[in-house]
Structures are given as structure tokens and as C-alpha cells.
Design a protein around this motif. Structure first.
Motif, PDB file in Angstrom:
ATOM      1  N   LEU A 312      66.331 -63.637  29.959  1.00  0.00           N
ATOM      2  CA  LEU A 312      66.439 -62.181  30.065  1.00  0.00           C
ATOM      3  C   LEU A 312      65.350 -61.491  29.252  1.00  0.00           C
ATOM      4  O   LEU A 312      64.714 -60.546  29.736  1.00  0.00           O
ATOM      5  N   VAL A 313      65.140 -61.943  28.014  1.00  0.00           N
ATOM      6  CA  VAL A 313      64.116 -61.319  27.171  1.00  0.00           C
ATOM      7  C   VAL A 313      62.743 -61.478  27.810  1.00  0.00           C
ATOM      8  O   VAL A 313      61.940 -60.540  27.842  1.00  0.00           O
ATOM      9  N   ARG A 314      62.464 -62.657  28.336  1.00  0.00           N
ATOM     10  CA  ARG A 314      61.186 -62.892  29.007  1.00  0.00           C
ATOM     11  C   ARG A 314      61.030 -61.977  30.231  1.00  0.00           C
ATOM     12  O   ARG A 314      59.968 -61.375  30.447  1.00  0.00           O
ATOM     13  N   LYS A 315      62.085 -61.860  31.020  1.00  0.00           N
ATOM     14  CA  LYS A 315      62.049 -61.012  32.216  1.00  0.00           C
ATOM     15  C   LYS A 315      61.810 -59.553  31.841  1.00  0.00           C
ATOM     16  O   LYS A 315      61.024 -58.845  32.495  1.00  0.00           O
ATOM     17  N   GLN A 316      62.486 -59.086  30.792  1.00  0.00           N
ATOM     18  CA  GLN A 316      62.323 -57.698  30.371  1.00  0.00           C
ATOM     19  C   GLN A 316      60.913 -57.440  29.843  1.00  0.00           C
ATOM     20  O   GLN A 316      60.344 -56.371  30.085  1.00  0.00           O
ATOM     21  N   ALA A 317      60.343 -58.405  29.127  1.00  0.00           N
ATOM     22  CA  ALA A 317      58.973 -58.249  28.632  1.00  0.00           C
ATOM     23  C   ALA A 317      57.990 -58.154  29.791  1.00  0.00           C
ATOM     24  O   ALA A 317      57.091 -57.311  29.799  1.00  0.00           O
ATOM     25  N   LEU A 318      58.164 -59.008  30.790  1.00  0.00           N
ATOM     26  CA  LEU A 318      57.276 -58.984  31.955  1.00  0.00           C
ATOM     27  C   LEU A 318      57.400 -57.662  32.704  1.00  0.00           C
ATOM     28  O   LEU A 318      56.408 -57.083  33.155  1.00  0.00           O
ATOM     29  N   ALA A 319      58.638 -57.150  32.817  1.00  0.00           N
ATOM     30  CA  ALA A 319      58.861 -55.878  33.502  1.00  0.00           C
ATOM     31  C   ALA A 319      58.188 -54.723  32.769  1.00  0.00           C
ATOM     32  O   ALA A 319      57.655 -53.793  33.395  1.00  0.00           O
ATOM     33  N   ARG A 320      58.198 -54.754  31.448  1.00  0.00           N
ATOM     34  CA  ARG A 320      57.535 -53.704  30.682  1.00  0.00           C
ATOM     35  C   ARG A 320      56.028 -53.728  30.923  1.00  0.00           C
ATOM     36  O   ARG A 320      55.395 -52.673  31.041  1.00  0.00           O
ATOM     37  N   TRP A 321      55.462 -54.910  31.000  1.00  0.00           N
ATOM     38  CA  TRP A 321      54.037 -55.007  31.295  1.00  0.00           C
ATOM     39  C   TRP A 321      53.739 -54.537  32.715  1.00  0.00           C
ATOM     40  O   TRP A 321      52.755 -53.834  32.952  1.00  0.00           O
TER      41      TRP A 321
END
Length: 353
Positions: A312-321
Motif C-alpha cells: 500500500l505504501v509503495r502504491k501510494q508513493a507511486l500515485a503521488r509521483w
């Protein structure tokens, strides 16, 4: 989700300097770029991928004079969780230099593209078996614990980094939120698992003026690292929680082991935390930082990471980028898009929040 840069052959398409040495390969798993749009298709049976992040290669600039780092961060994030090679010198200003073949730790603060070497604060390293340590350069006064690694077992995308530590047989994954980092270690060798935290780690311009490590309970530690260098009177407070309780720990200052205490201060503080193999080989470590206090670091961790959901944290970081990169859309060649969006990505690594 398929890796964001699957339609690049990383070892061949771009060198770390950002210079092209061959054109893009077609993405071979049925994913397509449609009618010149940068909106792509998703993997079969999986959710839709991010698109513009596909054009970002965090390894561009990590060799030559680029002085960038490949690790995990979010746009303007306070945490830049990235590997360090453990050497002093102009080439290692950002902590990592692509031609190198060793890693000495994963620290939470890094500079990108600067002419001064500093930061690399709060450095962790998972180990198993006998630690490998040598003097890695002529400047270091003591031996440095490290591991060899290969670029063939290393990968990165915005908000994520991965590498396999050959000497300790550990697969390391990193991701981040604004003020915290999350590390996931998968040990192939589980009979002697441990995690090192070296608050005394310092390279180039940086030196430690004071630090503290406090063991709160069998899965939580906190403390601070104060230093001076290019950033004068820098203060980094941290709060760390492990996903599993450690069975034992040892702390030291200047290589002197301190027994039967849970708190230590000094300029070269080291903590080592041991884990029982009966708990399995996966250990996650989440760490938040603050420039104000350990209490604020704890509050940052509780606010940004309530659990241990690495995906989830990885997915959210990618979405922010993806959200930031989508503010500018260009129509050009595939190769030029990689150069453009990687440069745009680098432009948002500073200033930090």
C-alpha cells in the motif's frame, strides 16, 4: 503489478549517466502504448498501471557527475530512503555511485545533484552470519560493514528501490511516505538474522556531534543524531518500529559494548537487533524522522504509517509521483520522454518538506 520500467531493458537501454546506448524495447507482456498517448493499458487481470512514472529511471544521474540517488522518496518528501556504498569521495556525494559494487547501509536523508556531500542519517543494514568489514577508502579511519551486490539484482521506480545483498543473502525493498520510510527485508538465511543501526555513520563533509539510541520495548527504538558539515547543527530525531519483536539486542559506543542498559549516547553509537528464525525470514522496519523531537518523530510515524502494509505504501508513493508528473504532458519520442520525465522527477527531490 508489473514493474514500472518493464518496457525498458535496464541493463542495456540507459546507462546511469543518462546517456542513451540503445532505443526502447517493446514491452513484451501484451501491454501497449496506444495511438501516441501516454495513457497505457494495464496488465491482464490486474489493476491499471501508472503511466508517466514508467518514463522515470531513478538510476539516471547516479554515475558520472550527476550526483543523484536511486532510493525511495515522494515529491518534496522529508525522507529519502536510499542505499549508501560507504565510501568517501566526490563520486559518493549522494551516498551512492553506480559503478560501485558494495552497500554499507540504507539511510533516510540524501542530497540530489549537489556539489556538497552530507546527510546519510539514520543508517540501517540487515545482516546474517559473519559481518563483512574492511576499510573501503583511504579516508575512513575504521573498517566499514558492507555487502557486495549486483546491478542485475537491483531495481527502482519512483517511490521504490530494491536490491539483493549477496553476502548476507537478504532481499531489501524500500518505500517512503513524506516523513517516514518503510524497509522490507527477506532473509534467505534465517539462522542468524539481525538488523544494524549505525548512528555514527558519516561520510564526506558530515561528522557526528552527538547521538542517542534508546530501546523502548522489544520492537521499538528511538533516538537522535546531531551532526555538522555542509548542513550546520543538523538535528534528526527518529522513531522506529520493527514488524516483529527482536529476541535480543546489543548497543555500543566507539566499539565498546554496553551491557544491561537500554539507552546510550555518544558520537559513534551502534545498535544491533537479533531476530529468531522461528518467526520467519521477513522483517519490516518503519522509521519516521523529525527536526524537532523524538515525540514529533513518533507522531509522524503514527500519522503516516499505522501498520506494515508495504504494498500500500509503495502504491501510494507511486500515485503521488504520477499525480505530479501528469501536470505536464509532452508529445515526443519515447526516449525523449524518459529524459524529460526523469528530469522532472529530479526537480521535485528538493526542497524537502
Amino acid at each position: 503489478m508489473s514493474k514500472a520500467l518493464n518496457f525498458l531493458e535496464k541493463k542495456e537501454s540507459y546507462q546511469a549517466t543518462g546517456k542513451k546506448n540503445m532505443s526502447l524495447k517493446k514491452y513484451v507482456s501484451g501491454i501497449c502504448l496506444v495511438a501516441g498517448l501516454i495513457y497505457g493499458c494495464s496488465d491482464s487481470g490486474e489493476e491499471k498501471q501508472s503511466e508517466l512514472t514508467n518514463y522515470v529511471d531513478p538510476f539516471i544521474g547516479t554515475a558520472g557527475k550527476g550526483k543523484t540517488y536511486p532510493g525511495a522518496t515522494v515529491p518534496f518528501g522529508m525522507v529519502q530512503l536510499s542505499p549508501d556504498n560507504g565510501r568517501n569521495g566526490w563520486d559518493w556525494i549522494s551516498g551512492y555511485f553506480y559503478p560501485d559494487s558494495v552497500i554499507s547501509g540504507f539511510s533516510h536523508l540524501h542530497l540530489s545533484g549537489t556539489g556538497a556531500g552530507d546527510l546519510c542519517d539514520i543508517s540501517f543494514l540487515p545482516v546474517s552470519g559473519k559481518e563483512k568489514q574492511t576499510r573501503l577508502d583511504s579516508v575512513s579511519k575504521r573498517e566499514t560493514v558492507h555487502s557486495g551486490f549486483s546491478h542485475s539484482r537491483e531495481s527502482a521506480e519512483p517511490g521504490y528501490y530494491q536490491v539483493y545483498l549477496d553476502d548476507y543473502q537478504v532481499d531489501v525493498e524500500l518505500t517512503a511516505t513524506t516523513r517516514s520510510g518503510l524497509q522490507r527485508y527477506n532473509f534467505d538465511r534465517t539462522d542468524s538474522m539481525a538488523v544494524r543501526l549505525h548512528l555514527g555513520y558519516a561520510r564526506n563533509w558530515d561528522w557526528v556531534t552527538d547521538s542517542q539510541l534508546k530501546v523502548v520495548n522489544d520492537s521499538t527504538i528511538t533516538g537522535y543524531r546531531k551532526s555538522s558539515g555542509w548542513a550546520r547543527d543538523q538535528r534528526v530525531y527518529f522513531y522506529t518500529v520493527f514488524s516483529k519483536p527482536f529476541s535480543a539486542f546489543a548497543i555500543s559506543e566507539n566499539d565498546t559494548l554496553v551491557s544491561d542498559v537500554s539507552e546510550i549516547s555518544g558520537k559513534n553509537v551502534l545498535g544491533k537487533f537479533f531476530f529468531d528464525e522461528s518467526q520467519g525470514g521477513e522483517i519490516m522496519v518503519k522509521t519516521a524522522i523529525s527536526s524537532v523531537s523524538m515525540a514529533n518523530a513518533k507522531a509522524n510515524l503514527e500519522d503516516e504509517q499505522s501498520g506494515f502494509d508495504f504494498g500500500l505504501v509503495r502504491k501510494q508513493a507511486l500515485a503521488r509521483w504520477e499525480n505530479e508528473l501528469s501536470k505536464i504532458q509532452v508529445e515526443t519520442t519515447e526516449d525523449d520522454k524518459i529524459q524529460f520525465y526523469t528530469a522532472m522527477y529530479h526537480s521535485m527531490l528538493a526542497p524537502i518538506t
